[in-house]
Write a protein that holds these residues in place. Structure first.
Motif, PDB file in Angstrom:
ATOM      1  N   VAL A  21      16.694   4.965  11.288  1.00  8.80           N
ATOM      2  CA  VAL A  21      17.095   4.888  10.321  1.00  8.80           C
ATOM      3  C   VAL A  21      18.780   4.253   9.865  1.00  8.80           C
ATOM      4  N   ALA A  22      19.542   4.888  11.103  1.00  8.45           N
ATOM      5  CA  ALA A  22      21.066   3.969  10.455  1.00  8.45           C
ATOM      6  C   ALA A  22      21.019   2.637  11.003  1.00  8.45           C
ATOM      7  N   GLY A  23      20.488   2.163  11.581  1.00  3.92           N
ATOM      8  CA  GLY A  23      20.599   0.532  11.811  1.00  3.92           C
ATOM      9  C   GLY A  23      19.556  -0.319  11.157  1.00  3.92           C
ATOM     10  N   VAL A  24      18.532  -0.154  10.323  1.00  2.00           N
ATOM     11  CA  VAL A  24      17.857  -0.539   8.965  1.00  2.00           C
ATOM     12  C   VAL A  24      18.936   0.021   7.554  1.00  2.00           C
ATOM     13  N   GLY A  25      19.153   1.017   7.553  1.00  6.67           N
ATOM     14  CA  GLY A  25      20.410   1.761   7.159  1.00  6.67           C
ATOM     15  C   GLY A  25      21.473   0.704   6.845  1.00  6.67           C
ATOM     16  N   ALA A  26      22.017   0.296   7.875  1.00  8.28           N
ATOM     17  CA  ALA A  26      23.518  -0.950   7.902  1.00  8.28           C
ATOM     18  C   ALA A  26      22.462  -1.962   7.453  1.00  8.28           C
ATOM     19  N   PHE A  27      22.065  -2.711   8.159  1.00  8.60           N
ATOM     20  CA  PHE A  27      20.687  -4.045   7.713  1.00  8.60           C
ATOM     21  C   PHE A  27      20.935  -3.994   6.596  1.00  8.60           C
ATOM     22  N   GLY A  28      19.794  -2.942   5.247  1.00  5.58           N
ATOM     23  CA  GLY A  28      19.637  -2.947   4.610  1.00  5.58           C
ATOM     24  C   GLY A  28      21.300  -2.885   3.632  1.00  5.58           C
ATOM     25  N   THR A  29      21.908  -2.466   3.759  1.00  2.65           N
ATOM     26  CA  THR A  29      23.271  -2.034   3.023  1.00  2.65           C
ATOM     27  C   THR A  29      23.467  -3.921   2.886  1.00  2.65           C
ATOM     28  N   MET A  30      24.021  -4.116   4.263  1.00  5.60           N
ATOM     29  CA  MET A  30      24.817  -5.353   4.420  1.00  5.60           C
ATOM     30  C   MET A  30      24.001  -6.870   4.022  1.00  5.60           C
ATOM     31  N   ALA A  31      22.049  -6.594   3.716  1.00 10.23           N
ATOM     32  CA  ALA A  31      22.297  -7.146   2.654  1.00 10.23           C
ATOM     33  C   ALA A  31      22.145  -8.096   1.321  1.00 10.23           C
ATOM     34  N   ALA A  32      22.250  -6.370   0.597  1.00 11.76           N
ATOM     35  CA  ALA A  32      23.389  -6.336  -0.615  1.00 11.76           C
ATOM     36  C   ALA A  32      24.589  -6.806  -0.810  1.00 11.76           C
ATOM     37  N   ASP A  33      25.717  -6.535   0.091  1.00 14.06           N
ATOM     38  CA  ASP A  33      26.973  -7.378  -0.076  1.00 14.06           C
ATOM     39  C   ASP A  33      26.723  -7.779   0.346  1.00 14.06           C
ATOM     40  N   VAL A  34      26.464  -8.886   1.000  1.00 12.16           N
ATOM     41  CA  VAL A  34      26.103 -10.200   1.840  1.00 12.16           C
ATOM     42  C   VAL A  34      26.066 -11.441   1.102  1.00 12.16           C
ATOM     43  N   LEU A  35      25.463 -10.713  -0.222  1.00  9.97           N
ATOM     44  CA  LEU A  35      24.883 -11.721  -1.247  1.00  9.97           C
ATOM     45  C   LEU A  35      25.776 -11.788  -2.740  1.00  9.97           C
ATOM     46  N   HIS A  36      26.609 -10.403  -2.565  1.00  8.14           N
ATOM     47  CA  HIS A  36      27.331 -10.525  -3.858  1.00  8.14           C
ATOM     48  C   HIS A  36      28.529 -11.268  -3.037  1.00  8.14           C
ATOM     49  N   VAL A  37      29.061 -10.874  -2.023  1.00  9.92           N
ATOM     50  CA  VAL A  37      30.344 -10.997  -1.611  1.00  9.92           C
ATOM     51  C   VAL A  37      30.727 -12.522  -1.099  1.00  9.92           C
ATOM     52  N   ARG A  38      29.449 -13.025  -0.381  1.00 12.44           N
ATOM     53  CA  ARG A  38      29.513 -14.255   0.258  1.00 12.44           C
ATOM     54  C   ARG A  38      29.057 -15.096  -1.016  1.00 12.44           C
ATOM     55  N   PHE A  39      27.781 -14.718  -1.496  1.00 12.45           N
ATOM     56  CA  PHE A  39      27.625 -15.949  -1.963  1.00 12.45           C
ATOM     57  C   PHE A  39      27.759 -15.484  -3.853  1.00 12.45           C
TER      58      PHE A  39
END
Length: 195
Positions: A19-37
């Motif tokens: 859960v912690a790993g998948v949670g970190a991945f899902g959080t980063m997926a959302a943040d990367v779309l906004h911050v990076r792109f």
């Protein structure tokens, strides 16, 4: 996540590590779309809501149930984890959408999602809502709820947070999670009796 698939049963440590790993991945997926792109939170919220809906529709169509009590095959477990990662991504985007884009701030967003998470509890307890629907409704609401309050504690005061520092908040929450997982691993209070 590989370890969770390998053990093929519920063990508190492996499950919550996944859960912690998948949670970190899902959080980063959302943040990367906004911050990076530069994808707006409204767009990423809708995108991940569509992804989550597609997971649920495909899972229901393939397995004829969305019940977590029936996750007893690798395919059902794959659907479950796909739903979890999509939930984290969508929830992160929703929390940021309400906090930043809609201007509610982190604390007010946390209160908003606390009210949202109460809806399936009342619906299930008082209105006889379907248990599986109520579970997933509440599960989806946990992410923006947690993200809003974690951001409120960690973000600087200049942007509406308490200024405790994101690293400190993450460490404190990691210690809390570790203690709770240790408790349930030892007591096995979270393990349901077989019927």
């Amino acid at each position: 996540l590989s370890l969770q698939f390998w053990v093929r049963r519920y063990i508190a440590w492996t499950y919550w590590l996944a859960v912690a790993g998948v949670g970190a991945f899902g959080t980063m997926a959302a943040d990367v779309l906004h911050v990076r792109f530069g994808v707006p939170y409204a767009v990423s919220s809708v995108l991940y809501a569509v992804v989550l809906a597609a997971v649920f529709v495909t899972w229901q169509g393939t397995e004829k149930t969305l019940s977590f009590h029936t996750i007893d095959t690798p395919r059902r477990e794959a659907f479950y984890w796909a739903a979890v990662v999509a939930t984290f991504a969508m929830g992160t985007a929703l929390g940021d959408l309400s906090s930043i884009t809609f201007g509610l701030g982190y604390f007010a967003s946390g209160l908003l999602f606390a009210a949202v998470i109460a809806i399936p509890a009342v619906g299930y307890a008082r209105l006889g809502w379907n248990g599986i629907f109520s579970f997933w409704f509440a599960y989806v609401a946990t992410r923006p709820l947690g993200a809003s309050f974690a951001d409120w504690m960690g973000k600087p005061q200049s942007v509406g947070g308490l200024g405790w520092g994101e690293g400190r908040v993450a460490l404190a929450l990691a210690i809390l999670i570790f203690c709770l997982v240790a408790y349930i691993a030892i007591t096995r209070r979270d393990v349901q009796a077989s019927s």
